[in-house]
Enzyme design. Structure first.
Site, PDB file in Angstrom:
ATOM      1  N   CYS A  69     -39.595  18.087 -43.408  1.00  0.00           N
ATOM      2  CA  CYS A  69     -39.674  16.729 -43.541  1.00  0.00           C
ATOM      3  C   CYS A  69     -38.479  16.009 -44.688  1.00  0.00           C
ATOM      4  CB  CYS A  69     -41.134  17.001 -43.689  1.00  0.00           C
ATOM      5  SG  CYS A  69     -41.649  17.036 -43.019  1.00  0.00           S
ATOM      6  N   GLU A  75     -49.909  16.523 -46.188  1.00  0.00           N
ATOM      7  CA  GLU A  75     -48.050  16.967 -46.247  1.00  0.00           C
ATOM      8  C   GLU A  75     -47.356  15.558 -45.321  1.00  0.00           C
ATOM      9  OE1 GLU A  75     -44.749  17.516 -46.129  1.00  0.00           O
ATOM     10  OE2 GLU A  75     -44.965  19.992 -46.067  1.00  0.00           O
ATOM     11  N   LYS A  89     -56.168  26.022 -37.603  1.00  0.00           N
ATOM     12  CA  LYS A  89     -54.998  25.333 -35.972  1.00  0.00           C
ATOM     13  C   LYS A  89     -53.489  25.605 -36.402  1.00  0.00           C
ATOM     14  CE  LYS A  89     -53.912  23.158 -32.803  1.00  0.00           C
ATOM     15  NZ  LYS A  89     -53.029  23.227 -32.124  1.00  0.00           N
ATOM     16  N   GLU A 115     -38.009   9.043 -39.457  1.00  0.00           N
ATOM     17  CA  GLU A 115     -37.230  10.497 -39.689  1.00  0.00           C
ATOM     18  C   GLU A 115     -36.651  10.609 -38.929  1.00  0.00           C
ATOM     19  OE1 GLU A 115     -40.628  12.608 -40.023  1.00  0.00           O
ATOM     20  OE2 GLU A 115     -40.371  14.098 -41.496  1.00  0.00           O
TER      21      GLU A 115
HETATM   22  C1  SIN Z   1     -41.532  20.519 -43.999  1.00  0.00           C
HETATM   23  O1  SIN Z   1     -40.806  20.666 -43.140  1.00  0.00           O
HETATM   24  O2  SIN Z   1     -42.832  20.240 -43.453  1.00  0.00           O
HETATM   25  C2  SIN Z   1     -41.717  21.682 -45.456  1.00  0.00           C
HETATM   26  C3  SIN Z   1     -40.105  22.230 -45.909  1.00  0.00           C
HETATM   27  C4  SIN Z   1     -40.302  23.390 -46.775  1.00  0.00           C
HETATM   28  O3  SIN Z   1     -41.141  23.876 -47.382  1.00  0.00           O
HETATM   29  O4  SIN Z   1     -39.280  23.454 -47.483  1.00  0.00           O
END
Ligand code: SIN
Length: 491
Positions: free
Chosen positions: A299, A265, A189, A395
């Site tokens: 992230c 993640e 998805k 964040e």
């Molecule tokens: C992410 O922002 O979830 C992944 C970033 C990355 O793989 O460098």
């Protein structure tokens, strides 16, 4: 279902994208509910495609297809699976320019950065094609004279993967590749903002000759319904999710009844620490790379920049100078460093966090107001940031660098760890004893030491605390898609 000329005119191979779901090897171009949704370019507002808005029924069909295809896929030899994956890798590299164009158009990141993401995404396919042939087991000395014990690893089964808009290519391949290598089949998805990159991967898999049902995609805006079906359907044995911690929690609850395996993640709140003995130029370059990659929408982006008092003013001056050179604009234009933010909502969030920081005394050294066109936001530098500000806990997901001044190592370790997140952290220092102490004290799954870039297919990506669990990439990444079975043979 349509693709517009705003998309197809820019592609050498317009057939790379089909505007539909991909289920059991067929393009599903009509939603049973008769609904469609639009994919737009965040830099221009142009409509790129209208896609059938699939939901629960299509998800169930995709799961059935993946379930039916899984035994035969797992029964292929590792080399046969790897050969198909290598074909996919070659096609991704061959079509990298078109794939990058699709990515920039639907997501906004600058073309060169998008091309980098395509090669990063392809690297997972290549890496795990190689790993497919190294799914080794063990033999264990028996516990009695007449027993023989061995350990084999088998695919988990059907995997549901839910991917975000910020890396529409690489976050998909990072899950898809270990799943395929292990002998699992997949229902994906993609984020509703950026389904086209995922659909292009399905097209390449079709061209590479993957059997029907091995990979299925359900594009749709009803993420809750699709996610719920993936989590509740007993034919799905594992969920792999990249996204917010809040959605991760909901998925975990939904998977509880079926005791489903999960890889999560989730969110981050990366500290970026610069000690007095750091190489100043390297630290500034690292901060730019980490903070402004993807307009700050990753992230693992530096979220809090901690600078020791002795180097603070020099660092801020040099960082500002470099930030002034960053160009914001449409990612399809030459020389652009920062594209638009994904949506108006993302701009509003940045604005909220900045208002809160300003209200608590942060000083804006540059940027700090939207550019008034689409969702472009300028690189923004704040000094005087403190731990009571919301951006110290949340964040930012935008091109805002808040600088916090600190005095001692113990103080900064405490500040850096004072978060429920634990994905990535960075620090710059030269004293080897300090480097060792700080690396060990940071409560994070990934620590960049004298570098701002940590992402690679050869290393285990993933977090601790509420940033999630499981690892993606590296030799560890495939374990999340394998069950261990132990065989006890009496002779
Ligand atoms: C992410 O922002 O979830 C992944 C970033 C990355 O793989 O460098």
């Amino acid at each position: 279902m349509t693709l517009t000329s705003a998309l197809t005119d820019k592609l050498d191979e317009p057939h790379l994208v089909a505007a539909g779901g991909f289920i059991n090897g067929k393009w599903n171009t009509v939603s049973s509910r008769g609904k469609v949704f639009r994919v737009t370019n965040p830099a221009t507002g142009e409509v790129l495609a209208q896609i059938p808005d699939l939901s629960t029924h299509a998800t169930r069909d995709a799961i059935d297809a993946a379930y039916a295809a899984q035994p035969a896929w797992a029964a292929l030899s590792a080399k046969e699976r790897a050969d198909l994956m290598k074909k996919l890798h070659r096609l991704m590299v061959e079509k990298a320019d078109d794939l990058a164009t699709i990515l920039t158009l639907e997501m906004g990141k600058p073309f060169n950065e998008a091309r980098g993401e395509i090669l990063y995404g392809a690297s997972f396919i290549e890496w795990f094609a190689e790993e497919a042939r190294r799914i080794y087991g063990d033999t264990i000395p028996g516990h009695t004279a007449n027993t023989r014990i061995s350990v084999i690893k088998q695919p988990v089964g059907v995997v549901g993967v839910i991917t975000p808009w910020n890396f529409p290519n690489a976050m998909l391949t990072r899950k898809l590749a270990p799943a395929l290598a292990a002998g699992c089949t997949v229902v994906a998805k993609p984020a509703a903002e950026t389904p086209l990159s995922a659909l292009a991967i399905a097209r390449l898999m079709e061209w590479a000759g993957f059997p029907p049902g091995v990979f299925n995609i359900v594009p749709g805006t009803d993420a809750a319904a699709i996610g719920e079906e993936l989590c509740a359907n007993p034919k799905v044995r594992k969920i792999s999710f990249t996204g917010s911690t809040n959605v991760g929690r909901i998925l975990m609850r939904q998977c509880a009844d079926g005791i489903k395996r999960m890889s999560m993640e989730l969110g981050g709140n990366a500290p970026f620490i610069v000690f007095n003995d750091a190489d100043l130029d390297a630290a500034v370059d690292g901060a730019i790379a980490s903070k402004f990659r993807n307009a700050g929408q990753t992230c693992v982006c530096a979220n809090r920049v901690y600078v020791q008092a002795g180097i603070h003013d020099a660092f801020v001056a040099r960082l500002k100078e470099k930030m002034e050179g960053l160009r914001v604009g449409n990612g399809m234009e030459e020389g652009i460093d920062i594209g638009p933010l994904i949506t108006d909502k993302a701009v509003a969030k940045v604005e909220d966090l900045l208002a809160d920081a300003r209200g608590q005394g942060a000083s804006v050294q540059m940027g700090g107001t939207p550019m008034g066109e689409a969702t472009f936001y300028p690189p923004t530098l704040l000094t005087g940031a403190t731990k009571t500000m919301r951006l110290a806990r949340e964040e930012i997901f935008g091109p805002v660098a808040p600088v916090f001044k600190f005095e001692t190592e113990a103080e900064v370790i405490e500040l850096a760890n004072a978060t429920e997140f634990g994905l990535a952290a960075y620090f710059y220092a030269r004293d080897i004893s300090k480097v060792t102490r700080v690396a060990e004290a940071l409560q994070y799954g990934i620590v960049g030491i004298n570098t701002g870039l940590i992402s690679t297919e050869v290393a285990p990506f993933g977090g601790v605390k509420q940033s999630g669990f499981g690892r993606e990439g590296s030799k560890y990444g495939i374990e999340d898609y394998l069950d261990i079975k132990y065989l006890c043979l009496a002779v």
